[in-house]
Design a protein around this motif. Structure first.
Motif, mmCIF file in Angstrom:
data_model
loop_
_atom_site.group_PDB
_atom_site.id
_atom_site.type_symbol
_atom_site.label_atom_id
_atom_site.label_comp_id
_atom_site.label_asym_id
_atom_site.label_seq_id
_atom_site.Cartn_x
_atom_site.Cartn_y
_atom_site.Cartn_z
ATOM 1 N N ALA A 260 -4.182 -1.466 -5.131
ATOM 2 C CA ALA A 260 -3.959 -0.084 -5.572
ATOM 3 C C ALA A 260 -4.048 0.016 -7.089
ATOM 4 N N ARG A 261 -3.459 -0.941 -7.763
ATOM 5 C CA ARG A 261 -3.536 -0.942 -9.218
ATOM 6 C C ARG A 261 -4.983 -1.088 -9.685
ATOM 7 N N GLY A 262 -5.750 -1.861 -8.941
ATOM 8 C CA GLY A 262 -7.138 -2.109 -9.314
ATOM 9 C C GLY A 262 -8.028 -0.881 -9.317
ATOM 10 N N ILE A 263 -7.609 0.185 -8.617
ATOM 11 C CA ILE A 263 -8.445 1.394 -8.588
ATOM 12 C C ILE A 263 -7.786 2.571 -9.309
ATOM 13 N N ALA A 264 -6.693 2.320 -10.019
ATOM 14 C CA ALA A 264 -5.998 3.421 -10.711
ATOM 15 C C ALA A 264 -6.916 4.138 -11.689
ATOM 16 N N GLU A 265 -7.742 3.391 -12.414
ATOM 17 C CA GLU A 265 -8.625 3.991 -13.408
ATOM 18 C C GLU A 265 -9.852 4.630 -12.774
ATOM 19 N N ALA A 266 -10.159 4.240 -11.547
ATOM 20 C CA ALA A 266 -11.366 4.745 -10.889
ATOM 21 C C ALA A 266 -11.094 5.909 -9.938
ATOM 22 N N THR A 267 -9.837 6.169 -9.635
ATOM 23 C CA THR A 267 -9.483 7.203 -8.659
ATOM 24 C C THR A 267 -9.713 8.601 -9.228
ATOM 25 N N ARG A 268 -10.276 9.460 -8.396
ATOM 26 C CA ARG A 268 -10.529 10.834 -8.837
ATOM 27 C C ARG A 268 -9.208 11.580 -9.045
ATOM 28 N N GLU A 269 -9.256 12.551 -9.950
ATOM 29 C CA GLU A 269 -8.035 13.223 -10.397
ATOM 30 C C GLU A 269 -7.227 13.841 -9.265
ATOM 31 N N ILE B 69 1.434 3.385 -3.845
ATOM 32 C CA ILE B 69 2.080 2.357 -4.660
ATOM 33 C C ILE B 69 3.583 2.332 -4.409
ATOM 34 N N VAL B 70 4.185 3.514 -4.394
ATOM 35 C CA VAL B 70 5.634 3.614 -4.149
ATOM 36 C C VAL B 70 5.984 3.072 -2.760
ATOM 37 N N MET B 71 5.152 3.392 -1.761
ATOM 38 C CA MET B 71 5.427 2.937 -0.399
ATOM 39 C C MET B 71 5.321 1.417 -0.288
ATOM 40 N N PHE B 72 4.338 0.835 -0.947
ATOM 41 C CA PHE B 72 4.207 -0.630 -0.915
ATOM 42 C C PHE B 72 5.431 -1.309 -1.517
ATOM 43 N N GLU B 73 5.875 -0.798 -2.666
ATOM 44 C CA GLU B 73 7.038 -1.419 -3.301
ATOM 45 C C GLU B 73 8.296 -1.219 -2.465
ATOM 46 N N ALA B 74 8.440 -0.029 -1.880
ATOM 47 C CA ALA B 74 9.595 0.243 -1.017
ATOM 48 C C ALA B 74 9.587 -0.672 0.203
ATOM 49 N N ALA B 75 8.403 -0.891 0.760
ATOM 50 C CA ALA B 75 8.290 -1.783 1.920
ATOM 51 C C ALA B 75 8.658 -3.212 1.546
ATOM 52 N N ALA B 76 8.212 -3.650 0.366
ATOM 53 C CA ALA B 76 8.539 -5.005 -0.088
ATOM 54 C C ALA B 76 10.045 -5.156 -0.298
ATOM 55 N N ARG B 77 10.656 -4.152 -0.902
ATOM 56 C CA ARG B 77 12.102 -4.192 -1.145
ATOM 57 C C ARG B 77 12.865 -4.160 0.180
ATOM 58 N N SER B 78 12.389 -3.376 1.118
ATOM 59 C CA SER B 78 13.037 -3.294 2.433
ATOM 60 C C SER B 78 12.932 -4.624 3.180
ATOM 61 N N ALA B 79 11.745 -5.226 3.118
ATOM 62 C CA ALA B 79 11.555 -6.531 3.766
ATOM 63 C C ALA B 79 12.437 -7.587 3.108
ATOM 64 N N TYR B 80 12.624 -7.468 1.808
ATOM 65 C CA TYR B 80 13.498 -8.384 1.071
ATOM 66 C C TYR B 80 14.928 -8.330 1.629
ATOM 67 N N LEU B 81 15.402 -7.136 1.899
ATOM 68 C CA LEU B 81 16.751 -6.980 2.451
ATOM 69 C C LEU B 81 16.856 -7.627 3.833
ATOM 70 N N THR B 82 15.772 -7.512 4.615
ATOM 71 C CA THR B 82 15.757 -8.143 5.935
ATOM 72 C C THR B 82 15.838 -9.659 5.801
ATOM 73 N N VAL B 83 15.096 -10.205 4.834
ATOM 74 C CA VAL B 83 15.181 -11.652 4.581
ATOM 75 C C VAL B 83 16.615 -12.038 4.242
ATOM 76 N N ARG B 84 17.214 -11.308 3.328
ATOM 77 C CA ARG B 84 18.554 -11.649 2.846
ATOM 78 C C ARG B 84 19.606 -11.576 3.951
ATOM 79 N N ALA C 291 1.257 -0.356 -12.076
ATOM 80 C CA ALA C 291 0.339 0.541 -11.369
ATOM 81 C C ALA C 291 0.721 2.004 -11.557
ATOM 82 N N LEU C 292 2.009 2.308 -11.451
ATOM 83 C CA LEU C 292 2.447 3.700 -11.622
ATOM 84 C C LEU C 292 2.227 4.178 -13.048
ATOM 85 N N ASN C 293 2.413 3.297 -14.015
ATOM 86 C CA ASN C 293 2.141 3.669 -15.403
ATOM 87 C C ASN C 293 0.669 4.043 -15.579
#
Length: 215
Positions: free
Chosen positions: A129-138, A148-163, A196-198
């Motif tokens: 997703a970060r790789g196409i930030a500059e190429a994505t149409r407005e 991007i937000v969903m991917f990070e949220a999913a990673a954080r959620s999976a982290y809690l499952t691990v813990r 990526a969000l930046n």
């Protein structure tokens, strides 16, 4: 007749079952769904950004489209794997006479390894997703941001499952290794999301300035 998989549920069915007293789908499956939605938004942003792009940008866009297909397939596999591994753990826990029971230990490891694999999938999604930030149409930059937000949220959620599942891992060395791996993956996800969000935010701001200058 083909057996219905968790992936075949309607949104309503998934939400109602997740909100019920049934053991699955739970946090792990919901994390996989969140990652799948991240891949869908990233894929949409890529597929709508082919026009008026440089050959280099097109290359990144097409690579992202292919990557999102693989990521989505992995999310589907891991959702089923998460539900299956938890069911196997419950069954092994009921049958085990001691905490050293081999079947129980294997099942416990699986409940940790599946969300760890999902975290790795989310890292792949965030990098793409970060790789196409500059190429994505407005007009679809916000959709890419949602991905991007969903991917990070999913990673954080999976982290809690691990813990939450780590205490069931009897091997102290393996438990520490699992925990360290999860920590590293979460830090990666957080950093990639920020970068990526930046980039997406800057692209949105440039688009707004361009539109204001032309009006």
């Amino acid at each position: 007749m083909t057996r219905k998989t968790p992936w075949d549920m309607t949104i309503r069915e998934f939400a109602e079952r997740a909100g019920s007293s049934k053991a699955t789908p739970g946090g792990g499956s919901t994390s996989a769904l969140a990652a799948a939605l991240g891949s869908a938004m990233t894929s949409m942003a890529a597929s709508l950004s082919h026009r008026e792009r440089t050959p280099d940008q097109i290359e990144h866009i097409e690579a992202a489209e292919l990557e999102m297909k693989e990521v989505s397939a992995e999310c589907e596999r891991l959702m089923s794997e998460d539900m299956r591994s938890f069911a196997e753990y419950l069954k092994a826990n009921e049958a085990a006479e001691t905490e050293e029971d081999e079947a129980l230990i294997r099942a416990a490891h699986k409940t940790i390894e599946v969300p760890l694999s999902l975290m790795e999938v989310c890292i792949r999604g965030l990098k793409s997703a970060r790789g196409i930030a500059e190429a994505t149409r407005e007009h679809v930059l916000s959709d890419l941001g949602v991905g991007i937000v969903m991917f990070e949220a999913a990673a954080r959620s999976a982290y809690l499952t691990v813990r939450i599942n780590l205490p069931a891992c009897g091997d102290a060395g393996k438990r520490e290794a699992y925990g360290d791996r999860a920590d590293v993956l979460l830090l990666q996800a957080e950093r990639l999301r920020e970068l990526a969000l930046n980039e997406v935010t800057r692209a949105i701001e440039r688009a707004a300035e361009k539109e204001a200058g032309g009006s």
